[in-house]
Design a protein around this motif. Structure first.
Motif, PDB file in Angstrom:
ATOM      1  N   ILE A 124       0.795  -1.307  -0.055  1.00 27.60           N
ATOM      2  CA  ILE A 124       0.051  -0.049  -0.016  1.00 27.60           C
ATOM      3  C   ILE A 124       0.977   1.248  -0.073  1.00 27.60           C
ATOM      4  CG2 ILE A 124      -1.664   1.390   1.119  1.00 27.60           C
ATOM      5  CD1 ILE A 124      -2.854  -1.437   2.363  1.00 27.60           C
ATOM      6  N   LEU A 125       1.993   1.077   0.875  1.00 27.86           N
ATOM      7  CA  LEU A 125       2.805   2.323   1.022  1.00 27.86           C
ATOM      8  C   LEU A 125       3.524   2.777  -0.255  1.00 27.86           C
ATOM      9  CD1 LEU A 125       4.243   1.990   4.572  1.00 27.86           C
ATOM     10  CD2 LEU A 125       1.967   3.041   3.817  1.00 27.86           C
ATOM     11  N   LYS A 126       4.120   1.827  -0.955  1.00 24.69           N
ATOM     12  CA  LYS A 126       4.889   2.086  -2.238  1.00 24.69           C
ATOM     13  C   LYS A 126       4.149   2.936  -3.309  1.00 24.69           C
ATOM     14  CE  LYS A 126       4.258  -2.377  -4.439  1.00 24.69           C
ATOM     15  NZ  LYS A 126       4.761  -3.560  -4.916  1.00 24.69           N
ATOM     16  N   ALA A 127       2.862   3.049  -3.359  1.00 22.66           N
ATOM     17  CA  ALA A 127       2.115   3.481  -4.229  1.00 22.66           C
ATOM     18  C   ALA A 127       1.718   4.805  -3.801  1.00 22.66           C
ATOM     19  CB  ALA A 127       0.971   2.773  -4.414  1.00 22.66           C
ATOM     20  N   ALA A 128       2.159   5.371  -2.664  1.00 16.03           N
ATOM     21  CA  ALA A 128       1.898   6.686  -1.820  1.00 16.03           C
ATOM     22  C   ALA A 128       2.513   7.611  -2.195  1.00 16.03           C
ATOM     23  CB  ALA A 128       1.588   6.337  -0.451  1.00 16.03           C
ATOM     24  N   PRO A 129       1.895   8.801  -2.626  1.00 15.04           N
ATOM     25  CA  PRO A 129       2.869   9.994  -3.186  1.00 15.04           C
ATOM     26  C   PRO A 129       3.560  10.929  -2.104  1.00 15.04           C
ATOM     27  CG  PRO A 129       0.660  10.715  -3.201  1.00 15.04           C
ATOM     28  CD  PRO A 129       0.758   9.349  -2.641  1.00 15.04           C
ATOM     29  N   HIS A 130       4.167   9.986  -1.215  1.00 15.60           N
ATOM     30  CA  HIS A 130       4.576  10.749   0.197  1.00 15.60           C
ATOM     31  C   HIS A 130       5.922  10.030   0.811  1.00 15.60           C
ATOM     32  CE1 HIS A 130       0.813  12.881   0.515  1.00 15.60           C
ATOM     33  NE2 HIS A 130       0.229  11.741   0.379  1.00 15.60           N
ATOM     34  N   ARG A 131       6.659  10.657   1.376  1.00 18.98           N
ATOM     35  CA  ARG A 131       7.838  10.109   2.099  1.00 18.98           C
ATOM     36  C   ARG A 131       7.115   9.584   3.539  1.00 18.98           C
ATOM     37  NH1 ARG A 131      11.800   9.216  -1.388  1.00 18.98           N
ATOM     38  NH2 ARG A 131      13.186   9.425   0.405  1.00 18.98           N
ATOM     39  N   ILE A 132       7.523   8.220   3.744  1.00 21.33           N
ATOM     40  CA  ILE A 132       6.704   7.389   5.077  1.00 21.33           C
ATOM     41  C   ILE A 132       7.694   7.020   5.872  1.00 21.33           C
ATOM     42  CG2 ILE A 132       5.024   5.999   5.536  1.00 21.33           C
ATOM     43  CD1 ILE A 132       4.110   6.361   2.763  1.00 21.33           C
ATOM     44  N   ILE A 133       7.502   7.317   7.298  1.00 24.73           N
ATOM     45  CA  ILE A 133       8.424   6.499   8.152  1.00 24.73           C
ATOM     46  C   ILE A 133       7.397   5.547   8.704  1.00 24.73           C
ATOM     47  CG2 ILE A 133       9.540   6.825  10.406  1.00 24.73           C
ATOM     48  CD1 ILE A 133      10.313   9.722   9.640  1.00 24.73           C
ATOM     49  N   VAL A 134       7.716   4.339   8.728  1.00 26.35           N
ATOM     50  CA  VAL A 134       7.050   3.132   9.536  1.00 26.35           C
ATOM     51  C   VAL A 134       7.661   3.289  10.891  1.00 26.35           C
ATOM     52  CG1 VAL A 134       6.301   0.876   9.451  1.00 26.35           C
ATOM     53  CG2 VAL A 134       6.291   1.973   7.218  1.00 26.35           C
ATOM     54  N   PHE A 135       6.795   3.105  11.689  1.00 27.10           N
ATOM     55  CA  PHE A 135       7.316   3.348  13.266  1.00 27.10           C
ATOM     56  C   PHE A 135       6.748   2.084  14.135  1.00 27.10           C
ATOM     57  CE2 PHE A 135       6.477   5.556  17.674  1.00 27.10           C
ATOM     58  CZ  PHE A 135       7.550   4.923  18.189  1.00 27.10           C
ATOM     59  N   CYS A 136       7.544   1.396  14.910  1.00 23.41           N
ATOM     60  CA  CYS A 136       7.210   0.171  15.633  1.00 23.41           C
ATOM     61  C   CYS A 136       7.785   0.467  17.140  1.00 23.41           C
ATOM     62  CB  CYS A 136       7.631  -1.074  15.168  1.00 23.41           C
ATOM     63  SG  CYS A 136       6.681  -2.604  16.085  1.00 23.41           S
ATOM     64  N   ASP A 137       6.912   0.645  17.856  1.00 27.23           N
ATOM     65  CA  ASP A 137       7.413   1.251  19.305  1.00 27.23           C
ATOM     66  C   ASP A 137       7.510  -0.375  20.067  1.00 27.23           C
ATOM     67  OD1 ASP A 137       8.148   2.659  21.507  1.00 27.23           O
ATOM     68  OD2 ASP A 137       5.984   3.136  22.129  1.00 27.23           O
ATOM     69  N   ASP A 138       8.408  -0.370  21.103  1.00 21.64           N
ATOM     70  CA  ASP A 138       8.651  -1.177  22.054  1.00 21.64           C
ATOM     71  C   ASP A 138       8.768  -2.651  21.344  1.00 21.64           C
ATOM     72  OD1 ASP A 138       9.123  -2.180  24.394  1.00 21.64           O
ATOM     73  OD2 ASP A 138       6.952  -2.300  25.029  1.00 21.64           O
ATOM     74  N   LEU A 139       9.576  -2.699  20.485  1.00 19.26           N
ATOM     75  CA  LEU A 139       9.562  -3.816  19.514  1.00 19.26           C
ATOM     76  C   LEU A 139      10.766  -5.098  20.246  1.00 19.26           C
ATOM     77  CD1 LEU A 139       8.994  -5.212  16.787  1.00 19.26           C
ATOM     78  CD2 LEU A 139      11.276  -4.019  15.821  1.00 19.26           C
ATOM     79  N   SER A 140      10.450  -6.082  20.212  1.00 20.90           N
ATOM     80  CA  SER A 140      11.110  -7.162  20.734  1.00 20.90           C
ATOM     81  C   SER A 140      10.214  -8.548  20.462  1.00 20.90           C
ATOM     82  CB  SER A 140      11.290  -7.217  22.374  1.00 20.90           C
ATOM     83  OG  SER A 140       9.979  -7.447  22.940  1.00 20.90           O
ATOM     84  N   PHE A 141      11.004  -9.600  20.526  1.00 13.08           N
ATOM     85  CA  PHE A 141      10.428 -11.246  20.100  1.00 13.08           C
ATOM     86  C   PHE A 141      10.603 -12.193  21.165  1.00 13.08           C
ATOM     87  CE2 PHE A 141      11.145  -8.411  16.338  1.00 13.08           C
ATOM     88  CZ  PHE A 141      10.032  -8.604  15.681  1.00 13.08           C
TER      89      PHE A 141
END
Length: 278
Positions: A124-141
């Protein structure tokens, strides 16, 4: 025939929502509806109010400016002590760079439990006409969690690679995103220990920048308190402010940006002063 077509449609899942990028500058990914939910009033504070992390702040800001201007930039992992403003810094830098540059820079938050849906989101994002930061908070596995493989592919792998208009920022208390005992167990039980650990560590290696956050000292903590108090015009004698804020930190078991903010909220409430984080 109609029933068959409907059944196939249900199996295929819902079509992507018609996302309105003009609705906000920040969004939350809702994979069940394939929708980017706009967040008109993000929970953030101004960049000038963040103290005690000047070095990492400047690095993150410069990296974000490069990305906004269309130049190469790195995915970033902000790791370290809890409560030291990792997620606050990401949101504050995004807003500061967006305002300064005039670029249509968007921030899309992905919840930890939705990491496995990243390939769908990137489509979805690759077709957007914007610069986009994808943010994941408190990431761990945790042990036996395979969702990290989706993140690995999204960060650097796959035949397509990461879209040019997308960058990943993540925060974590763990530098390698996995519990140390899990990595040690993998190493001790594997036929080839180095290969077993390498598979796990290779996730954090896909972040080009590692920014470390450490527990603040007393001077940094008091500077945070003073900055907040001045900005929000909290009228209290400086010595009383110092004494109260140090006592507050003692009752919370340590000093951090989060503890400083909690004290300021308490003080503002007692003084009947309204505060606006943005």
């Amino acid at each position: 025939m109609t029933r068959l077509a409907e059944a196939v449609e249900r199996l295929a899942g819902p079509p992507p929502a018609d996302n309105d990028w003009t609705a906000a500058d920040c969004f939350v990914w809702a994979p069940a509806r394939l929708q980017l939910q706009p967040v008109p009033r993000p929970n953030r504070i101004a960049l000038k109010l963040i103290r005690g992390v000047d070095h990492v702040r400047d690095i993150l800001h410069e990296n974000t400016v490069r990305f906004a201007d269309g130049y190469p930039a790195n995915n970033v992992l902000l790791w370290g002590a809890r409560g030291m403003g990792k997620s606050s810094l990401v949101k504050a830098v995004h807003e500061d760079v967006r305002r300064e540059s005039g670029v249509s820079l968007k921030l899309v938050e992905v919840h930890r439990e939705d990491i496995s849906t990243l390939p769908v989101l990137l489509d979805i994002l690759k077709a957007a006409p914007h610069r986009i930061i994808v943010f994941c908070d408190d990431l761990s596995f945790d042990h036996d969690d395979t969702a990290y493989k989706s993140l690995k592919a999204a960060l650097d792998g796959g035949i397509e690679g990461r879209p040019d208009n997308v960058l990943f920022y993540a925060t974590s208390n763990r530098r390698h995103l996995l519990p140390r005992h899990m990595m040690e167990n993998e190493q001790s039980t594997a036929i080839n220990p180095s290969e077993a650990v390498e598979e796990k560590v290779s996730l954090s290696d896909r972040f080009g920048l590692w920014l470390g956050f450490h527990k603040c000292n007393q001077d940094d903590y008091l500077k945070m308190i003073e900055t907040y108090a001045d900005h929000f015009k909290l009228d209290l004698d400086p010595e009383i402010l110092k004494m109260e804020s140090l006592e507050w930190a003692t009752t919370r078991g340590g000093r951090s940006g989060r503890v400083a903010w909690q004290y300021i909220q308490d003080l503002a409430g007692r003084l009947k002063v309204r505060i606006d984080r943005d």
